[in-house]
Design a protein around this motif. Structure first.
Motif, short mmCIF file in Angstrom:
data_model
loop_
_atom_site.label_atom_id
_atom_site.label_comp_id
_atom_site.label_asym_id
_atom_site.label_seq_id
_atom_site.Cartn_x
_atom_site.Cartn_y
_atom_site.Cartn_z
N GLY B 35 13.68 33.43 24.88
CA GLY B 35 14.50 32.89 23.81
C GLY B 35 15.92 33.43 23.86
N GLY B 36 16.40 33.88 22.71
CA GLY B 36 17.79 34.33 22.66
C GLY B 36 17.94 35.81 22.97
N PHE B 37 17.30 36.27 24.04
CA PHE B 37 17.31 37.72 24.29
C PHE B 37 18.70 38.26 24.60
CE2 PHE B 37 17.78 38.64 28.87
CZ PHE B 37 17.67 37.38 29.41
N VAL B 38 19.58 37.41 25.16
CA VAL B 38 20.90 37.94 25.49
C VAL B 38 21.71 38.25 24.24
CG1 VAL B 38 21.12 37.00 27.82
CG2 VAL B 38 21.83 35.63 25.91
N ALA B 39 21.51 37.44 23.19
CA ALA B 39 22.23 37.70 21.93
C ALA B 39 21.77 39.03 21.34
CB ALA B 39 22.00 36.56 20.95
N ARG B 40 20.46 39.28 21.39
CA ARG B 40 19.92 40.55 20.90
C ARG B 40 20.52 41.72 21.66
NH1 ARG B 40 13.61 41.34 20.88
NH2 ARG B 40 14.09 43.41 20.08
N LEU B 41 20.55 41.53 22.97
CA LEU B 41 21.04 42.58 23.85
C LEU B 41 22.51 42.89 23.55
CD1 LEU B 41 19.97 44.16 26.28
CD2 LEU B 41 21.01 42.45 27.73
N GLU B 42 23.27 41.84 23.34
CA GLU B 42 24.69 41.98 23.05
C GLU B 42 24.90 42.83 21.79
OE1 GLU B 42 26.22 38.04 23.08
OE2 GLU B 42 28.20 38.67 23.76
N ARG B 43 24.07 42.57 20.78
CA ARG B 43 24.20 43.33 19.53
C ARG B 43 23.85 44.80 19.73
NH1 ARG B 43 22.05 38.65 17.25
NH2 ARG B 43 19.94 39.49 17.20
N MET B 44 22.95 45.07 20.66
CA MET B 44 22.51 46.46 20.86
C MET B 44 23.56 47.32 21.57
SD MET B 44 18.66 45.99 22.09
CE MET B 44 17.34 45.81 20.91
N ALA B 45 24.49 46.67 22.27
CA ALA B 45 25.53 47.39 23.00
C ALA B 45 24.98 48.55 23.83
CB ALA B 45 26.60 47.90 22.05
N VAL B 49 21.13 48.96 31.22
CA VAL B 49 20.09 47.94 31.09
C VAL B 49 19.22 48.01 32.33
CG1 VAL B 49 19.60 45.47 30.90
CG2 VAL B 49 21.59 46.43 29.73
N LEU B 50 17.92 48.17 32.14
CA LEU B 50 17.00 48.19 33.27
C LEU B 50 16.19 46.91 33.26
CD1 LEU B 50 15.70 51.84 32.89
CD2 LEU B 50 17.32 51.02 34.60
N MET B 51 16.05 46.30 34.43
CA MET B 51 15.35 45.01 34.49
C MET B 51 14.58 44.90 35.79
SD MET B 51 17.07 41.32 33.84
CE MET B 51 16.13 39.95 33.24
N ASP B 52 13.44 44.24 35.69
CA ASP B 52 12.62 43.96 36.87
C ASP B 52 13.41 43.04 37.81
OD1 ASP B 52 10.69 43.11 38.62
OD2 ASP B 52 9.59 41.93 37.14
N LEU B 53 13.52 43.46 39.05
CA LEU B 53 14.25 42.66 40.04
C LEU B 53 13.60 41.29 40.24
CD1 LEU B 53 16.64 43.56 42.04
CD2 LEU B 53 14.88 43.67 43.77
N GLY B 54 12.31 41.21 39.96
CA GLY B 54 11.59 39.95 40.15
C GLY B 54 11.67 39.03 38.94
N SER B 55 12.35 39.45 37.88
CA SER B 55 12.41 38.60 36.70
C SER B 55 13.33 37.42 36.93
CB SER B 55 12.92 39.40 35.50
OG SER B 55 13.20 38.50 34.45
N PRO B 56 12.84 36.20 36.66
CA PRO B 56 13.71 35.04 36.86
C PRO B 56 14.89 35.02 35.89
CG PRO B 56 11.53 34.37 36.02
CD PRO B 56 11.47 35.85 36.26
N SER B 57 14.87 35.86 34.86
CA SER B 57 15.95 35.81 33.87
C SER B 57 17.18 36.63 34.24
CB SER B 57 15.41 36.28 32.52
OG SER B 57 14.42 35.40 32.08
N ARG B 58 17.21 37.18 35.45
CA ARG B 58 18.38 37.98 35.82
C ARG B 58 19.67 37.17 35.81
NH1 ARG B 58 18.54 41.08 41.05
NH2 ARG B 58 20.40 41.99 40.12
N ASP B 59 19.59 35.88 36.21
CA ASP B 59 20.81 35.07 36.24
C ASP B 59 21.35 34.87 34.83
OD1 ASP B 59 20.85 34.72 39.03
OD2 ASP B 59 19.42 33.08 38.91
N THR B 60 20.43 34.72 33.89
CA THR B 60 20.84 34.55 32.50
C THR B 60 21.55 35.81 32.00
OG1 THR B 60 18.89 33.15 32.21
CG2 THR B 60 19.99 33.92 30.20
N LEU B 61 20.99 36.95 32.34
CA LEU B 61 21.60 38.23 31.94
C LEU B 61 22.99 38.39 32.57
CD1 LEU B 61 21.38 41.09 30.65
CD2 LEU B 61 20.47 41.85 32.84
N GLU B 62 23.08 38.11 33.86
CA GLU B 62 24.37 38.30 34.54
C GLU B 62 25.45 37.37 33.98
OE1 GLU B 62 24.46 38.52 38.76
OE2 GLU B 62 23.20 40.32 38.80
N GLU B 63 25.02 36.16 33.58
CA GLU B 63 26.00 35.24 32.99
C GLU B 63 26.54 35.84 31.69
OE1 GLU B 63 27.39 32.66 34.07
OE2 GLU B 63 28.25 31.68 32.29
N MET B 64 25.64 36.45 30.92
CA MET B 64 26.09 37.09 29.68
C MET B 64 27.07 38.22 30.00
SD MET B 64 25.59 39.94 27.65
CE MET B 64 23.99 40.66 27.38
#
Lengths: 404, 193
Positions: B35-45, B49-64
């Motif tokens: 869902g809107g995980f990037v917005a949550r992340l943004e608020r947390m400042a 950030v640690l992320m699984d290299l195999g997660s398909p959501s890395r592109d979404t994170l990098e765009e943010m």
């Protein structure tokens, strides 16, 4: 002697040439033991390539340019001596949204300019600013979508929301209502249509009839240090591409790609892009688009420098890179026709005499100067009839009306 | 230092969180990439950030990371690109990390090393679980093949097993493969149990 080679790919129909090269013996004939590494995000594909976990990657052409220009995380000089395909994308939108567009889908797809204007009108009628999924900021899909929207005065950075998500999550995100449509490589558009979540609004091949799509990208340093391996691989890929284009092998190729270790989607969905018979709305008869995805014919693999520069021109247009001659030169140099020529010097592959051409100038199949054999270029026009002259980027860019 | 773990697998995230706690980090948050995980992340400042290299959501994170104005611009993981051993270990372990610009390398390195160790430990646990699961289902298959033999050839359980084992040895196969073949054949002939 056999050389081991690892290539990263994303589960997409246009990984076909790599899969065929491995599974149907073309790599082996050249003494290459090909190991294909399935990857689920472009970021991880890029990291695997840049940090040497793989020697090459099935990469979005604009991403190869962007990584080289330092626009993305992990900047590195990349080189693309081979294009894995042209075309193969499709824009699908939620069925409700598409109600505001031309209802006869064949007419809708045949007239991208008219549809872009209908789309512009539909934006105001939709319950929110339409959220459109794109697979990456630096994807051919995003660039094509921006180009198409802008033709109808839609500012892609203001009038719609472009949300980045990987192809494999597009259908799920449609289902959850997180996006109102998306543009992605096959079979993901077909999967959303099949699930009755969306219908086709535009296909890449009608926006730019020979749109540059995936390239085989290497680290430039590795490419320079391993000329023999690179040449052998390119020879294997050219034969694999011809095999993929041959309708006699389509059934075999479709089932190979459907396997869980490759695309992991039903064969009948994968077949749609390969055979060029698209179902644009669930339950309707298919629409024939024979040039939906090309692998080998018309010298598809040849990396025209003008195509790298077209990508660069679009990055400049959307403010993603500052326009200066040094950047332009570096972008153009990502595509390596010199390596392609060297690798295939002794083959019977028709070889273009030039390394750059006008993009969008061929309206009907055209026989062109070739060092060997017959080379016919397919029509490569843009839907708005513009022509890109790689020597006149400024002129080309100033031809677009400002959007705000 | 605020550390956010983005992970689909609740178990792996917990394994990592526990390790970080033990090492004295106490500002740790787990966010699933939905869902809107990037917005949550943004608020947390976050700082890291640690992320699984195999997660398909890395592109979404990098765009943010590229477009976010709210975030002090984080840079990519490999703070020091010359540290090739560290980069190799991280990629092999499947860890990707994004670190806020300006954070000192010495402060980040222990976090990355810990993440690599924990990711590796998690992968090991998973493969052990997988082996245990497949051992369990192997035993079920062998049991079923034994009972077919016991019924149809009136053998004792011990003899049925011995027969399977001899057949496997003669054919150079695993017992479970022979057992599976027997079950399939028996099903086809309509004599299954």
């Amino acid at each position: 002697m056999t050389t081991g080679l690892r290539i990263a790919f994303l589960p997409l129909t246009d990984a076909a040439v790599l899969v065929a090269a491995r599974e149907r013996g073309f790599a082996e004939e050249e003494g290459i033991a090909l190991d294909l590494v399935r990857t689920t995000s472009w970021a991880t594909l890029r990291d695997r390539l840049v940090f040497g976990q793989v020697q090459a990657a099935h990469m979005l052409a604009p991403l190869a340019v962007a990584v080289t220009l330092g626009l993305s995380q992990q900047p590195a000089a990349l080189a693309a001596p081979y294009k894995l395909n042209v075309n193969g994308n499709m824009l699908v939108m939620a069925c409700d949204f598409a109600k505001a567009l031309e209802p006869v889908i064949a007419s809708r797809l045949a007239d991208p300019l008219g549809t872009a204007h209908d789309f512009a009108a539909a934006i105001g009628l939709w319950r929110r600013k339409p959220v459109i999924g794109v697979v990456h900021r630096f994807s051919s899909h995003a660039i094509m979508l921006r180009y198409w929207l802008a033709s109808a005065g839609v500012d892609p950075d203001r009038d719609v929301v472009l949300r980045v998500l990987p192809p494999s999550l597009t259908v799920e995100a449609m289902h959850a209502g997180e996006i109102d449509g998306f543009i992605a490589g096959e079979p993901w558009g077909s999967a959303a249509v099949e699930a009755d979540l969306a219908e086709t609004v535009a296909i890449g091949e009608r926006i730019w009839r020979r749109g540059v799509e995936k390239v085989l990208a290497f680290r430039e340093s590795w490419l320079e240090e391993n000329p023999q391996t690179v040449d052998r691989l390119l020879r294997a890929l050219v034969r694999a591409a011809a095999w993929c284009d041959d309708p006699a092998h389509r059934d075999d190729l479709t089932h190979l790609l459907a396997r869980p270790d490759y695309v992991d989607q039903p064969a009948y969905l994968i077949d749609r892009a390969l055979s060029g018979t698209l179902v644009a709305r669930a339950g309707e008869p298919s629409i024939v688009s024979p040039d939906f995805m090309l692998f080998g014919r018309e010298a598809t693999p040849f990396p025209w420098r003008s195509q790298a520069l077209w990508i660069y021109s679009q990055l400049v247009r959307w403010g993603m890179v500052d326009h200066d001659p040094d950047m332009a030169a570096r972008a153009g140099a990502v595509f390596r026709p010199d390596i392609f020529r060297r690798a295939l010097a002794d083959s019977n592959v028709p070889m273009p005499g030039a390394s750059m051409k006008l993009e969008g100038a061929v309206a009907a199949p055209l026989a062109v100067g070739s060092r060997r054999g017959e080379l016919t270029l397919g029509p490569d026009s843009f839907f708005d009839k513009r022509v890109f002259d790689p020597e006149r980027i400024d002129e080309f860019l100033s031809g677009f009306a400002p959007l705000r | 230092m605020r550390i956010v773990i983005i992970d689909d697998s609740g178990l792996r995230a917990s394994v990592l969180e526990e390790g970080l706690h033990e090492a004295g980090y106490d500002d740790i948050h787990i966010v699933p990439p939905r869902g809107g995980f990037v917005a949550r992340l943004e608020r947390m400042a976050p700082d890291v950030v640690l992320m699984d290299l195999g997660s398909p959501s890395r592109d979404t994170l990098e765009e943010m990371l590229t477009v976010s104005r709210a975030l002090a611009r984080p840079i990519a993981m490999f703070v020091d690109q010359s540290d090739e051993a560290m980069i190799g270990a991280a990629i092999d372990a499947g860890v990707s990390a994004y670190v806020v610009d300006g954070l000192r390398k010495e402060r980040v390195k222990p976090v990355l090393e810990l993440a690599v160790r924990r990711f590796n430990a998690f992968a090991k646990i998973q493969s052990e679980l997988e082996e245990a699961r497949s051992a369990l289902s192997d035993r079920k298959i062998i049991d079923r093949a034994k009972s077919i033999l016991m019924n149809q050839r009136s053998l004792s359980e011990q003899d049925a097993y011995a027969l399977l084992r001899t057949a496997a040895m003669n054919q150079g196969k695993k017992i479970v493969e022979v057992a599976q073949a027997l079950i399939t054949a028996s099903d086809l002939l309509g004599g299954g149990l």
